[in-house]
Design an enzyme around this catalytic site. Structure first.
Site, PDB file in Angstrom:
ATOM      1  CD  GLU A 177     119.199  35.442  38.940  1.00 13.05           C
ATOM      2  OE1 GLU A 177     120.387  35.531  39.269  1.00 13.05           O
ATOM      3  OE2 GLU A 177     118.342  36.296  39.258  1.00 13.05           O
ATOM      4  CB  CYS A 178     113.557  32.493  40.247  1.00 14.80           C
ATOM      5  SG  CYS A 178     112.323  32.002  41.475  1.00 14.80           S
TER       6      CYS A 178
END
Length: 494
Positions: A364-365
């Site tokens: 994620e991210c």
């Protein structure tokens, strides 16, 4: 301070963003913990960094209450489950008391667009007011008084009267300039008969460092213990505890009848558990100064499925934990530590090899950025990364922020085409090359923000800027665990 045998529950809300509710919440937590009380904290919305401060102070994971990333049932059950066995429960609000996303999550995206004009103020999801109504919890309103005198009464009265279902039990006056200034504020508020529960003068000496995505995380603050002592002192000297405590204490449970004390939110949510094996499935969790954005619920849901979560550091460790069958790369600040991440070439090589061998990887991210070929930081410096994704993450001034409705564009590791879920974006980087086979079509709740394709799927990698709360999409956790189990069995057979 009165009778301490009854559980105290309150929400710290602000009249707008930036009024100091985080500092005030941290001060309350610090003081109560210093006195030896067990305190459970919660944070409204999708925040990661403020909950880190809560957790560091209380020693208990701070839980996010977000009815968009999850739903109302999850919020209520999560709150009830984690409020047991403690003396105090504090909830830190988000933005201003009534600020939130103005639509009902249950509606389809098309209906949201069509009915936007009909949305009522009190249907704002993910607002502090919504959580206060949902959980039936009293509110303390923090007001920034630095540019106010008599007008403070209009603000307080307006907030108190706007929604009769919100119980504002008092105000905290923050950033008071002087004794004379305080006198003017008190005189203005006296006719309202609204208790002043705290009076904080401007604390120029009290600063919590911040950066481009919020406060600097606790692991980067060597003076954190000194900060906590200072916050506790502020709470002890600035709050009217004799007035505050009787207002908050009730002989009846504040939770209401909507809560089932025996409801295990995670077990009931995972109605189709993944198959388990005789040996725990080990999942490596990247956790250090560069990667630390994780919802506690996400990790616990994986544990409920049977995962053994092993922390490792892409900054310092040269290998993954022994017999790892999966890799979870959360968000964080890889751009700040890009030089150190790039210097740990052995870790990069190990991650490359594991992914190319088929290890299921959820990123994620910040985790997505680590898997890119390079990160270009704010100074324009280029640092090589893992290189699994054929693109570069480049930092910029533009902030991408907000809730997203995500619709899966195809079948992938964790998604079936057409799957719809809700996530949150919060980053200042952009990719130089977009994915040729994206995971999602992302829609912003704001009608003026166009939809866009996002996310990468290569090997057994799910990489996206989108932050997900597994409480709202438990099948993601279940599928990830199932793939980790399959990978473990394939390694044993080979």
């Amino acid at each position: 301070m009165g009778d301490i045998n009854k559980k105290v529950t309150l929400i710290i809300a602000g009249d707008r963003s930036g009024v100091g509710k985080t500092t005030i919440t941290l001060a309350l937590l610090s003081f109560l913990v210093q006195k030896g009380y067990k305190v459970q904290s919660f944070k409204v919305g999708p925040d990661y960094i403020d909950p880190m401060f809560h957790t560091k102070i209380t020693g208990r994971p701070c839980r996010n209450l977000d009815p968009i990333l999850t739903d109302q049932t999850y919020v209520k059950s999560c709150f009830n489950q984690h409020s047991q066995g403690v003396d105090y429960v504090l909830i830190e609000g988000v933005m201003g008391l009534f600020d939130g996303v103005p639509f009902q999550k249950a509606e389809t995206w098309q209906n949201i667009e069509l009915n936007r004009e009909k949305d009522h103020l009190f249907n704002h999801y993910a607002s502090t007011a919504h959580i206060a109504r949902l959980l039936n919890i009293p509110v303390v309103l923090v007001i920034d008084c630095s540019r106010l005198s008599g007008s403070v009464a209009a603000i307080a009265q307006g907030y108190r009267s706007l929604d009769p279902n919100i119980n504002i039990i008092g105000v905290i006056l923050n950033r008071v300039g002087s004794d004379r200034h305080l006198e003017l504020l008190e005189n203005a508020l006296t006719p309202l008969n609204l208790p002043i529960l705290g009076k904080l003068y401007r604390q120029d000496s009290l600063t919590i460092p911040d950066r481009h995505l919020g406060l600097v995380p606790t692991d980067e603050l060597p003076e954190f213990k000194h900060l906590v002592k200072k916050l506790a002192h502020i709470a002890q000297t600035s709050f009217n505890w004799d007035l505050l405590f009787p207002l908050l204490t009730s002989p009846q449970s504040p939770y209401g009848r909507v809560f089932d004390k025996n409801f295990d939110v995670v077990t009931n949510m995972l109605d189709k558990r993944a198959p388990t094996s005789h040996c725990p499935i080990k999942i490596a969790i990247a956790r250090d100064r560069a990667f630390n954005f994780y919802y506690p619920d996400n990790l616990e849901i994986l544990e409920k499925l049977g995962a053994d979560l092993l922390h490792w550091s892409p900054l310092e460790d040269e290998s993954l934990p022994f017999r790892s069958s999966g890799l979870y790369l959360g968000g964080g600040f890889p751009e700040v530590f890009a030089q150190e991440l790039s210097a740990n070439k052995q870790a990069i090589k190990v991650v490359q090899t594991a992914i190319r061998q088929g290890m299921p990887t959820y990123a994620e991210c910040g985790g997505l950025m680590y898997l890119c070929q390079e990160i270009i930081n704010f100074q324009g410096e280029t640092w090589p990364m893992v290189g699994i994704l054929p693109t570069t993450a480049k930092m910029g001034n533009r902030l991408t922020l907000g809730y997203r409705q995500a619709i899966a564009t195809d079948n992938s590791l964790l998604l079936t085409s057409g799957d719809t879920l809700w996530g949150h974006e919060f980053h200042r980087s952009e990719l130089t090359i977009n994915s040729p086979k994206p995971l999602f079509k992302l829609h912003s709740w704001h009608s003026q923000s166009p939809s866009h394709a996002e996310g990468w799927q290569l090997y057994n990698v799910h990489a996206s800027y989108l932050h997900l709360h597994f409480g709202g999409c438990p099948t993601i956790a279940t599928k990830f665990f199932r793939h980790c189990l399959d990978f473990s069995e394939s390694v044993e057979l080979s």
